[in-house]
Design a protein around this motif. Sequence first.
Motif, PDB file in Angstrom:
ATOM      1  N   PHE A 199      66.119  62.304 -54.573  1.00  0.00           N
ATOM      2  CA  PHE A 199      65.381  61.802 -55.721  1.00  0.00           C
ATOM      3  C   PHE A 199      64.787  62.959 -56.496  1.00  0.00           C
ATOM      4  O   PHE A 199      64.691  64.079 -56.001  1.00  0.00           O
ATOM      5  N   ILE A 200      64.403  62.660 -57.721  1.00  0.00           N
ATOM      6  CA  ILE A 200      63.685  63.617 -58.551  1.00  0.00           C
ATOM      7  C   ILE A 200      62.261  63.107 -58.672  1.00  0.00           C
ATOM      8  O   ILE A 200      62.044  61.936 -58.990  1.00  0.00           O
ATOM      9  N   ARG A 201      61.302  63.967 -58.407  1.00  0.00           N
ATOM     10  CA  ARG A 201      59.909  63.588 -58.613  1.00  0.00           C
ATOM     11  C   ARG A 201      59.513  64.043 -60.013  1.00  0.00           C
ATOM     12  O   ARG A 201      59.383  65.232 -60.287  1.00  0.00           O
ATOM     13  N   GLU A 202      59.380  63.071 -60.886  1.00  0.00           N
ATOM     14  CA  GLU A 202      58.924  63.355 -62.243  1.00  0.00           C
ATOM     15  C   GLU A 202      57.417  63.595 -62.198  1.00  0.00           C
ATOM     16  O   GLU A 202      56.673  62.794 -61.633  1.00  0.00           O
ATOM     17  N   ASN A 203      56.982  64.706 -62.744  1.00  0.00           N
ATOM     18  CA  ASN A 203      55.563  65.035 -62.876  1.00  0.00           C
ATOM     19  C   ASN A 203      55.244  65.027 -64.361  1.00  0.00           C
ATOM     20  O   ASN A 203      55.656  65.912 -65.097  1.00  0.00           O
ATOM     21  N   ILE A 204      54.508  64.000 -64.764  1.00  0.00           N
ATOM     22  CA  ILE A 204      54.263  63.762 -66.181  1.00  0.00           C
ATOM     23  C   ILE A 204      52.771  63.845 -66.448  1.00  0.00           C
ATOM     24  O   ILE A 204      51.982  63.205 -65.752  1.00  0.00           O
ATOM     25  N   GLU A 205      52.390  64.622 -67.417  1.00  0.00           N
ATOM     26  CA  GLU A 205      51.008  64.611 -67.904  1.00  0.00           C
ATOM     27  C   GLU A 205      51.060  64.152 -69.345  1.00  0.00           C
ATOM     28  O   GLU A 205      51.799  64.706 -70.163  1.00  0.00           O
ATOM     29  N   VAL A 206      50.284  63.098 -69.626  1.00  0.00           N
ATOM     30  CA  VAL A 206      50.348  62.506 -70.952  1.00  0.00           C
ATOM     31  C   VAL A 206      48.948  62.055 -71.366  1.00  0.00           C
ATOM     32  O   VAL A 206      48.145  61.634 -70.543  1.00  0.00           O
ATOM     33  N   GLU A 207      48.684  62.168 -72.640  1.00  0.00           N
ATOM     34  CA  GLU A 207      47.408  61.738 -73.211  1.00  0.00           C
ATOM     35  C   GLU A 207      47.562  60.289 -73.652  1.00  0.00           C
ATOM     36  O   GLU A 207      48.460  59.964 -74.433  1.00  0.00           O
ATOM     37  N   VAL A 208      46.708  59.393 -73.114  1.00  0.00           N
ATOM     38  CA  VAL A 208      46.754  57.980 -73.475  1.00  0.00           C
ATOM     39  C   VAL A 208      45.345  57.470 -73.746  1.00  0.00           C
ATOM     40  O   VAL A 208      44.359  58.057 -73.285  1.00  0.00           O
ATOM     41  N   GLU A 209      45.266  56.382 -74.480  1.00  0.00           N
ATOM     42  CA  GLU A 209      43.996  55.694 -74.707  1.00  0.00           C
ATOM     43  C   GLU A 209      43.690  54.831 -73.485  1.00  0.00           C
ATOM     44  O   GLU A 209      44.610  54.405 -72.789  1.00  0.00           O
ATOM     45  N   PRO A 210      42.436  54.525 -73.217  1.00  0.00           N
ATOM     46  CA  PRO A 210      42.122  53.595 -72.131  1.00  0.00           C
ATOM     47  C   PRO A 210      42.816  52.248 -72.375  1.00  0.00           C
ATOM     48  O   PRO A 210      42.897  51.779 -73.518  1.00  0.00           O
ATOM     49  N   GLY A 211      43.327  51.655 -71.313  1.00  0.00           N
ATOM     50  CA  GLY A 211      44.009  50.368 -71.424  1.00  0.00           C
ATOM     51  C   GLY A 211      45.238  50.312 -70.544  1.00  0.00           C
ATOM     52  O   GLY A 211      45.402  51.102 -69.618  1.00  0.00           O
ATOM     53  N   LYS A 212      46.136  49.367 -70.861  1.00  0.00           N
ATOM     54  CA  LYS A 212      47.362  49.156 -70.097  1.00  0.00           C
ATOM     55  C   LYS A 212      48.492  50.001 -70.671  1.00  0.00           C
ATOM     56  O   LYS A 212      48.624  50.125 -71.892  1.00  0.00           O
ATOM     57  N   HIS A 213      49.311  50.538 -69.752  1.00  0.00           N
ATOM     58  CA  HIS A 213      50.428  51.401 -70.140  1.00  0.00           C
ATOM     59  C   HIS A 213      51.617  51.133 -69.232  1.00  0.00           C
ATOM     60  O   HIS A 213      51.467  50.555 -68.165  1.00  0.00           O
ATOM     61  N   GLU A 214      52.797  51.589 -69.667  1.00  0.00           N
ATOM     62  CA  GLU A 214      53.998  51.358 -68.880  1.00  0.00           C
ATOM     63  C   GLU A 214      54.948  52.550 -68.961  1.00  0.00           C
ATOM     64  O   GLU A 214      55.174  53.111 -70.030  1.00  0.00           O
ATOM     65  N   VAL A 215      55.507  52.900 -67.801  1.00  0.00           N
ATOM     66  CA  VAL A 215      56.554  53.921 -67.699  1.00  0.00           C
ATOM     67  C   VAL A 215      57.894  53.188 -67.667  1.00  0.00           C
ATOM     68  O   VAL A 215      58.022  52.135 -67.039  1.00  0.00           O
TER      69      VAL A 215
END
Length: 89
Positions: free
Chosen positions: A43-59
């Motif tokens: 497997f590949i371990r994706e390491n993601i850093e992202v700026e988001v607003e508070p609330g619900k999100h989806e990958v």
Amino acid sequence: MLVSIRADVYCDQTGDGTTVYRVYVDGDLLTERNWVWPAYEMFIRENIEVEVEPGKHEVRIEKSSGVGNFTVKRMTVNDQEVLGLAFTV
């Protein structure tokens, strides 16, 4: 708010060839990668850093081309394991 996402991406690719997948957060394309490894327990371990607003999100992991299908077997957000690909911050 900066969040750190780690997702273990697996591919059931069989045979030769390259399968390409894309990683999205909330519909925004973050990266596109070529899967060139054998499928057995790799497997590949994706390491993601992202700026988001508070609330619900989806990958979302989406196949772009090739013969394999992708699944995420484990995902954490800020070092906390989440079920599925949705999270709230």
